[in-house]
Write a protein that holds these residues in place. Sequence first.
Motif, mmCIF file in Angstrom:
data_model
loop_
_atom_site.group_PDB
_atom_site.id
_atom_site.type_symbol
_atom_site.label_atom_id
_atom_site.label_comp_id
_atom_site.label_asym_id
_atom_site.label_seq_id
_atom_site.Cartn_x
_atom_site.Cartn_y
_atom_site.Cartn_z
ATOM 1 N N TYR A 244 0.941 -1.363 0.016
ATOM 2 C CA TYR A 244 -0.039 0.142 -0.253
ATOM 3 C C TYR A 244 0.730 1.371 -0.077
ATOM 4 N N VAL A 245 2.033 1.119 0.040
ATOM 5 C CA VAL A 245 3.032 2.560 0.210
ATOM 6 C C VAL A 245 2.760 3.400 -0.863
ATOM 7 N N SER A 246 2.647 2.851 -1.944
ATOM 8 C CA SER A 246 2.699 3.693 -3.129
ATOM 9 C C SER A 246 1.381 4.515 -3.480
ATOM 10 N N LEU A 247 0.285 4.230 -2.531
ATOM 11 C CA LEU A 247 -0.843 4.767 -2.650
ATOM 12 C C LEU A 247 -1.038 5.849 -1.883
ATOM 13 N N VAL A 248 -0.023 6.046 -0.906
ATOM 14 C CA VAL A 248 -0.220 7.538 -0.076
ATOM 15 C C VAL A 248 0.641 8.435 -0.694
ATOM 16 N N GLU A 249 1.196 8.512 -1.959
ATOM 17 C CA GLU A 249 2.147 9.270 -2.635
ATOM 18 C C GLU A 249 1.173 10.513 -3.174
ATOM 19 N N ASN A 250 0.091 10.261 -3.328
ATOM 20 C CA ASN A 250 -0.715 11.413 -3.924
ATOM 21 C C ASN A 250 -2.270 11.435 -3.138
ATOM 22 N N TYR A 251 -2.851 12.539 -3.234
ATOM 23 C CA TYR A 251 -4.144 12.867 -2.233
ATOM 24 C C TYR A 251 -5.417 11.824 -2.796
ATOM 25 N N GLN A 252 -5.501 11.603 -4.228
ATOM 26 C CA GLN A 252 -6.652 10.901 -4.383
ATOM 27 C C GLN A 252 -6.297 9.318 -3.865
ATOM 28 N N THR A 253 -5.110 8.777 -4.439
ATOM 29 C CA THR A 253 -4.979 7.197 -3.829
ATOM 30 C C THR A 253 -5.011 7.351 -2.557
ATOM 31 N N LEU A 254 -4.552 8.153 -1.653
ATOM 32 C CA LEU A 254 -4.569 8.060 -0.095
ATOM 33 C C LEU A 254 -6.076 8.082 0.298
ATOM 34 N N ASN A 255 -6.714 9.055 -0.252
ATOM 35 C CA ASN A 255 -8.192 9.202 0.243
ATOM 36 C C ASN A 255 -8.902 7.757 -0.252
ATOM 37 N N ASP A 256 -8.647 7.187 -1.515
ATOM 38 C CA ASP A 256 -9.434 5.953 -1.723
ATOM 39 C C ASP A 256 -8.662 4.849 -0.686
ATOM 40 N N LEU A 257 -7.632 4.909 -0.370
ATOM 41 C CA LEU A 257 -7.136 3.807 0.672
ATOM 42 C C LEU A 257 -7.779 3.985 1.877
ATOM 43 N N ALA A 258 -7.759 5.207 2.318
ATOM 44 C CA ALA A 258 -8.487 5.582 3.789
ATOM 45 C C ALA A 258 -10.146 5.326 3.710
ATOM 46 N N THR A 259 -10.701 5.388 2.509
ATOM 47 C CA THR A 259 -12.143 5.146 2.514
ATOM 48 C C THR A 259 -12.207 3.516 2.428
ATOM 49 N N ALA A 260 -11.405 2.773 1.721
ATOM 50 C CA ALA A 260 -11.595 1.731 1.658
ATOM 51 C C ALA A 260 -11.428 1.007 3.314
ATOM 52 N N ILE A 261 -10.286 1.413 4.076
ATOM 53 C CA ILE A 261 -10.463 1.041 5.315
ATOM 54 C C ILE A 261 -11.631 1.058 6.028
ATOM 55 N N VAL A 262 -12.008 2.195 6.105
ATOM 56 C CA VAL A 262 -13.041 2.399 6.876
ATOM 57 C C VAL A 262 -14.448 1.765 6.433
ATOM 58 N N ASN A 263 -14.485 1.182 5.342
ATOM 59 C CA ASN A 263 -15.557 0.229 4.670
ATOM 60 C C ASN A 263 -15.157 -1.306 4.922
ATOM 61 N N SER A 264 -14.028 -1.365 5.355
ATOM 62 C CA SER A 264 -13.685 -2.734 5.611
ATOM 63 C C SER A 264 -14.244 -3.402 7.001
ATOM 64 N N LYS A 265 -14.342 -4.831 6.880
ATOM 65 C CA LYS A 265 -14.670 -5.601 8.168
ATOM 66 C C LYS A 265 -13.498 -5.222 9.255
ATOM 67 N N ARG A 266 -12.663 -5.323 9.053
ATOM 68 C CA ARG A 266 -11.356 -4.980 9.968
ATOM 69 C C ARG A 266 -11.728 -3.793 10.669
ATOM 70 N N PHE A 267 -12.149 -2.683 10.112
ATOM 71 C CA PHE A 267 -12.056 -1.345 10.691
ATOM 72 C C PHE A 267 -13.797 -1.612 11.549
ATOM 73 N N ILE A 268 -14.650 -2.049 11.027
ATOM 74 C CA ILE A 268 -16.179 -1.878 11.610
ATOM 75 C C ILE A 268 -16.379 -2.992 12.472
ATOM 76 N N PHE A 269 -15.430 -3.986 12.641
ATOM 77 C CA PHE A 269 -15.611 -4.988 13.929
ATOM 78 C C PHE A 269 -14.592 -4.949 14.751
ATOM 79 N N ILE A 270 -14.968 -5.299 16.121
ATOM 80 C CA ILE A 270 -14.069 -5.100 17.298
ATOM 81 C C ILE A 270 -13.521 -6.446 17.408
ATOM 82 N N GLN A 271 -12.151 -6.479 17.147
ATOM 83 C CA GLN A 271 -11.543 -7.668 17.300
ATOM 84 C C GLN A 271 -10.848 -8.155 18.424
#
Length: 681
Positions: free
Chosen positions: A654-681
């Motif tokens: 994922y490191v290459s995705l943080v180099e510009n705003y758009q792909t960084l924003n997409d990565l952050a959005t993908a994380i908060v929509n993931s089960k890993r974020f939404i569930f309490i593990q």
Amino acid sequence: MNRLCALIPCVGLLTGLLSAEPLAPQVVKRAAEQIDRYLAQDYSKVRVMPEARIDDGAFVRRAYLLIVGRIPSAEEAKAFIEDRSMSKRADLVDKLVASPGYESHLFNWAGDLLRLKTRSGREKHGLGWHVWLRNSITQDKPWDDMVREMLGSSGHSVSDPAVGYYLRDRNMHLDNFSNTMQVFLGQQMGCAQCHDHPFDDWTQYDYYQMAAFGGGIQYRSADMQAMVRKVAVEIRDRKNDIARDREEPADKRDMRGQSREQSRERHLATRKAERDLRLISRYLNNDAITDNDDRQLLLPKDYKYSDGKPGEAVQAETLFGPKLQDVAPEKRKEAFAQWVSSPENPFFTKTIVNRMWERTFGAPLYDSLDDLKSDSKSAHPKLAAVLETYMKECDYDLRQFQRILYHTQLFEIECMANEPVLGEPVLFRGMVLRRMSAEQLYDSFLVMRHGEIDDSINSSFEQNWQSHVSMVNAVFDMPAKELLVLAETAEQGEKRLRDAQAAMRQAQISLRDAESREQKIEAQATMNRARKEMSEARAQSNPLMSMSMMTMETGGRKNHGLRRASELAAPFDPGHMVREFGGSDRETPSSGHTDATVPQVLTLLNNWQTHPLGNKKYHLPKNLYKMDSANKKLEYLFLALLGTKPEPRETSKYVSLVENYQTLNDLATAIVNSKRFIFIQ
């Protein structure tokens, strides 16, 4: 010697004093170890092993979410992970339990359980109950004391805000009783309100016997009645100044020695006082209950069983636990409150222990949360008995009881792979996997926007309530002549309001029919004037508002976005993010849910509140963009959203995705929509 003291003989705990001070660390440690030993014994009986211990990243996220109801900020997560202290997990638990965040999270739970509604139309008892409940939690008021105060409450809400518990179900005493039995004793008696219970031993007559302890409740204000009598005297005195009563022969006097004419005038004066004070009564009479000692609960008119007759009065009597019967009418409600919350009641301690266990570990200790029986099953029966002792020894201090649970090894191991089977006792080899609640999600997105938020307390509830209390007491203490002036002012305001509403309707018609630009401008100006007049008239027609303009129960407008879910009025309106994700409508006990829906997905993708990098001025994006390397940005993003640092394989991916705003924003959005974020593990 009690069980908890026996575990720690050198400490010498004193029952009844534990709520005043936190438990000593060694007391908590040994009590938690005892819980783990009982769990280990139950594992060995069925030859299973507990789940593995979670790493620091998973633990810090779990601790923050379950103890204070939000994810940790990146700074909080990083500080914990990089701490090399051997006691850092225990230290973090103690820090979080002692924080305002714990109180915020517990208040959400209690409000949902009790069906607290801050807003209740023109009545303000919901606001008072909200403030009372929040203060009770902040002050670590023992659970049994809270229950006794609610069930034993009486009078006007300005003098006893706990009366909001009864006013929540105004004119629905039987529904309130059914909820009382479910919430505090884990008993499902609602079916017996209309007929004998089809699955339990409860009969309809049993139900009415239990409900009869509240048979004297009437939903009106004794203070308001006293005010009416005071004004009635003033009205009679005014009349007597004009024409004195005529003396009548003794045979024309009533039993109190009053002439019939005097009795008639007294009645007419009271009726006139009630009419004159109707607007004041509208705002004050509905915020109180009184106890009528002569009033009894009657069987319904369609009662069909042989153990009673339709319309027959029922004598109050308990059906389990310490026997309670032949109670004096004036003592019924108080006796019932004491009986429900007694340590001797077989279901009171059992129910709150079961609820606290479920709140901590994800499933109840018994086979049911709201339908307990004397023979309810548990996979850990010895532990359940010990936990009841712990609760009593903690003096029903929920903060200290949960603190013990948070210090167990069970709180530090992985979630179980299998979902519990509904209605069957759970063998707790680990935590139960669950999704964040609506309030946890809402508060977690606040952390992304503003960082640490636990100290963001909404003081406007307390301020508005105290202002309301002062004004109501001022009205109750007001001389009769001033009350009549206030009532006349309110009547004039109501007439103004009707006239302004009529003007508004006419202006709307004019605006609709306007053809020229000038006509539209004139119609709009008329509407604006009518709107202003309506606002002023509405304030004048409210006796309290006409005394002093104020903003009530809104939770305030300033810095609204900084406030946690617990700091806002409840319930949330339909369409609000909290309601969208299953926040309670406060209609039934614990009605909040975590069921997934399509609108939730759309909210996560499209709502500005759920965009972690939506505004560069917010805490997360502002700090993220300060980082001078892609690796640091990725680490910060993972810490902020997942509470952990990325693994090497995740960094390379994922490191290459943080180099510009758009792909960084997409990565952050993908994380908060993931089960890993939404569930309490």
